[in-house]
Design a protein around this motif. Structure first.
Motif, PDB file in Angstrom:
ATOM      1  N   SER A 142       0.881  -1.169   0.000  1.00  0.00           N
ATOM      2  CA  SER A 142       0.000   0.000   0.000  1.00  0.00           C
ATOM      3  C   SER A 142       0.911   1.209   0.000  1.00  0.00           C
ATOM      4  N   VAL A 143       0.377   2.371  -0.375  1.00  0.00           N
ATOM      5  CA  VAL A 143       1.130   3.587  -0.085  1.00  0.00           C
ATOM      6  C   VAL A 143       1.351   3.705   1.421  1.00  0.00           C
ATOM      7  N   GLY A 144       0.493   3.004   2.205  1.00  0.00           N
ATOM      8  CA  GLY A 144       0.665   2.950   3.646  1.00  0.00           C
ATOM      9  C   GLY A 144       1.843   2.105   4.078  1.00  0.00           C
ATOM     10  N   GLY A 254      -0.676   8.894  -9.003  1.00  0.00           N
ATOM     11  CA  GLY A 254      -0.913   9.475  -7.691  1.00  0.00           C
ATOM     12  C   GLY A 254      -0.209   8.703  -6.594  1.00  0.00           C
ATOM     13  N   ALA A 255      -0.229   7.381  -6.692  1.00  0.00           N
ATOM     14  CA  ALA A 255       0.470   6.557  -5.703  1.00  0.00           C
ATOM     15  C   ALA A 255       1.975   6.800  -5.769  1.00  0.00           C
ATOM     16  N   THR A 256       2.508   6.947  -6.986  1.00  0.00           N
ATOM     17  CA  THR A 256       3.940   7.208  -7.139  1.00  0.00           C
ATOM     18  C   THR A 256       4.323   8.527  -6.487  1.00  0.00           C
ATOM     19  N   VAL A 259       4.059   8.121  -2.505  1.00  0.00           N
ATOM     20  CA  VAL A 259       5.164   7.345  -1.961  1.00  0.00           C
ATOM     21  C   VAL A 259       6.476   8.117  -2.064  1.00  0.00           C
ATOM     22  N   GLY A 260       6.654   8.804  -3.188  1.00  0.00           N
ATOM     23  CA  GLY A 260       7.886   9.560  -3.391  1.00  0.00           C
ATOM     24  C   GLY A 260       8.081  10.647  -2.350  1.00  0.00           C
ATOM     25  N   MET A 261       6.994  11.231  -1.884  1.00  0.00           N
ATOM     26  CA  MET A 261       7.071  12.242  -0.834  1.00  0.00           C
ATOM     27  C   MET A 261       7.758  11.679   0.399  1.00  0.00           C
ATOM     28  N   SER A 262       7.423  10.453   0.772  1.00  0.00           N
ATOM     29  CA  SER A 262       8.004   9.853   1.972  1.00  0.00           C
ATOM     30  C   SER A 262       9.433   9.383   1.743  1.00  0.00           C
ATOM     31  N   LEU A 263       9.694   8.791   0.589  1.00  0.00           N
ATOM     32  CA  LEU A 263      11.018   8.227   0.354  1.00  0.00           C
ATOM     33  C   LEU A 263      12.090   9.306   0.264  1.00  0.00           C
ATOM     34  N   ARG A 270       7.983  16.335   5.771  1.00  0.00           N
ATOM     35  CA  ARG A 270       7.047  16.426   4.637  1.00  0.00           C
ATOM     36  C   ARG A 270       5.813  15.568   4.886  1.00  0.00           C
ATOM     37  N   VAL A 271       6.018  14.355   5.373  1.00  0.00           N
ATOM     38  CA  VAL A 271       4.879  13.481   5.635  1.00  0.00           C
ATOM     39  C   VAL A 271       4.014  14.042   6.755  1.00  0.00           C
ATOM     40  N   LEU A 272       4.631  14.474   7.849  1.00  0.00           N
ATOM     41  CA  LEU A 272       3.842  15.012   8.955  1.00  0.00           C
ATOM     42  C   LEU A 272       3.110  16.282   8.534  1.00  0.00           C
ATOM     43  N   GLY A 273       3.752  17.088   7.729  1.00  0.00           N
ATOM     44  CA  GLY A 273       3.089  18.304   7.243  1.00  0.00           C
ATOM     45  C   GLY A 273       1.894  17.988   6.363  1.00  0.00           C
TER      46      GLY A 273
END
Length: 284
Positions: A142-144, A254-256, A259-263, A270-273
């Motif tokens: 998952s993106v999760g 969209g999934a890419t 996921v890219g935001m976190s990686l 960025r993820v928390l924001g």
């Protein structure tokens, strides 16, 4: 034995959604497909879809949390068909709750289906693939599995775990000709949401009620614009049969991006924001 010598794919969680359409799509592409589900009395949707596509699938019972049953299933497939070339670990289940609302039993349930189940099946198919010098293990995460999300503590924790396991395994198995990968859907229109575990007190009044209300409203919007199960399944089938190896796949642009935001998020800001806005206030 497999009478035509086609590659054999074992797919879990095929009673509905992505798993159902993945099984049909792999069969349409010429693979012999063993489609497993916990309750084979629910196989009508799969067999109807296969008939409409002009293909057949071999439906077998399997609860991925029953590791003895998993071994028996793999042994039976090898005895009947002689090989397993592709394993698609698709079976999974979500959970909506934050840490205080989760019992340890509920956390373990998420680990059983989303982590230990795929790990156990992967271990069972690896010897044959290694000896053959080829094979593909694709785990639908998952993106999760890359982006921790509010009220998905146990679910994302299990998906992060299975991605870490598979990424660690992948480089070892490449030396033996075996491709180990994960594929990360975002929101997909399926029965997944209906099967999400929700502890009884998750909607109760309390310190998290407003945040949960905002999160559920945001999630409803995401799933209202979700990728279709058929489109996600086509991406899964592409990844499962690709000769161009990569460890990480997604099912949509969209999934890419998500996921890219976190990686690329080396300090986590960025993820928390991004996810903080999901729970800051309830809808009007």
């Amino acid at each position: 034995m497999n009478p035509h010598g086609q590659p054999v794919a074992l797919v879990t969680g095929t009673s509905s959604g992505m798993g159902l359409h993945t099984a049909v799509e792999l069969a349409r592409r010429g693979l012999t497909v063993v489609a497993t589900m916990r309750d084979t009395s629910r196989a009508a949707a799969l067999t109807d879809a296969a008939a409409q596509a002009g293909v057949e699938v071999d439906v077998r019972a399997l609860d991925v949390t029953d590791h003895d049953a998993a071994r028996a299933c793999v042994d039976a497939v090898l005895a009947d068909l002689g090989r397993i070339d592709v394993l698609v670990n698709n079976a999974g289940r979500g959970a909506v709750a934050t840490a205080e609302q989760l019992s340890l039993e509920e956390v373990r349930d998420q680990l059983e289906v989303n982590y230990l189940g795929p790990v156990a099946l992967t271990k069972l198919v690896l010897p044959g693939m290694r000896e053959a010098g080829s094979g593909t293990v694709l785990t639908v995460t998952s993106v999760g599995g890359a982006v921790g999300q509010p009220f998905a503590d146990a679910y994302c924790g299990a998906k992060f775990a299975v991605e870490g396991f598979m990424q660690s395994l992948a480089v070892v198995m490449l030396a033996h000709g075996v491709h180990v990968s994960v594929i990360e859907p975002a929101a997909v229109a399926s029965d997944f949401v209906g099967n999400v575990a929700r502890p009884d007190d998750v909607r109760a009044e309390g310190p998290y009620a407003a945040q949960l209300e905002a999160y559920l409203a945001r999630s409803a919007g995401a799933f209202a614009n979700a990728q279709s199960s058929q489109d996600a399944a086509a991406a899964i089938a592409d990844a499962a049969t690709s000769t161009d190896y990569r460890f990480r796949w997604q099912t949509s642009d969209g999934a890419t991006a998500f996921v890219g935001m976190s990686l690329a998020d080396t300090d986590g800001s960025r993820v928390l924001g991004a996810t903080r806005g999901w729970i800051e206030r309830a809808p009007n």
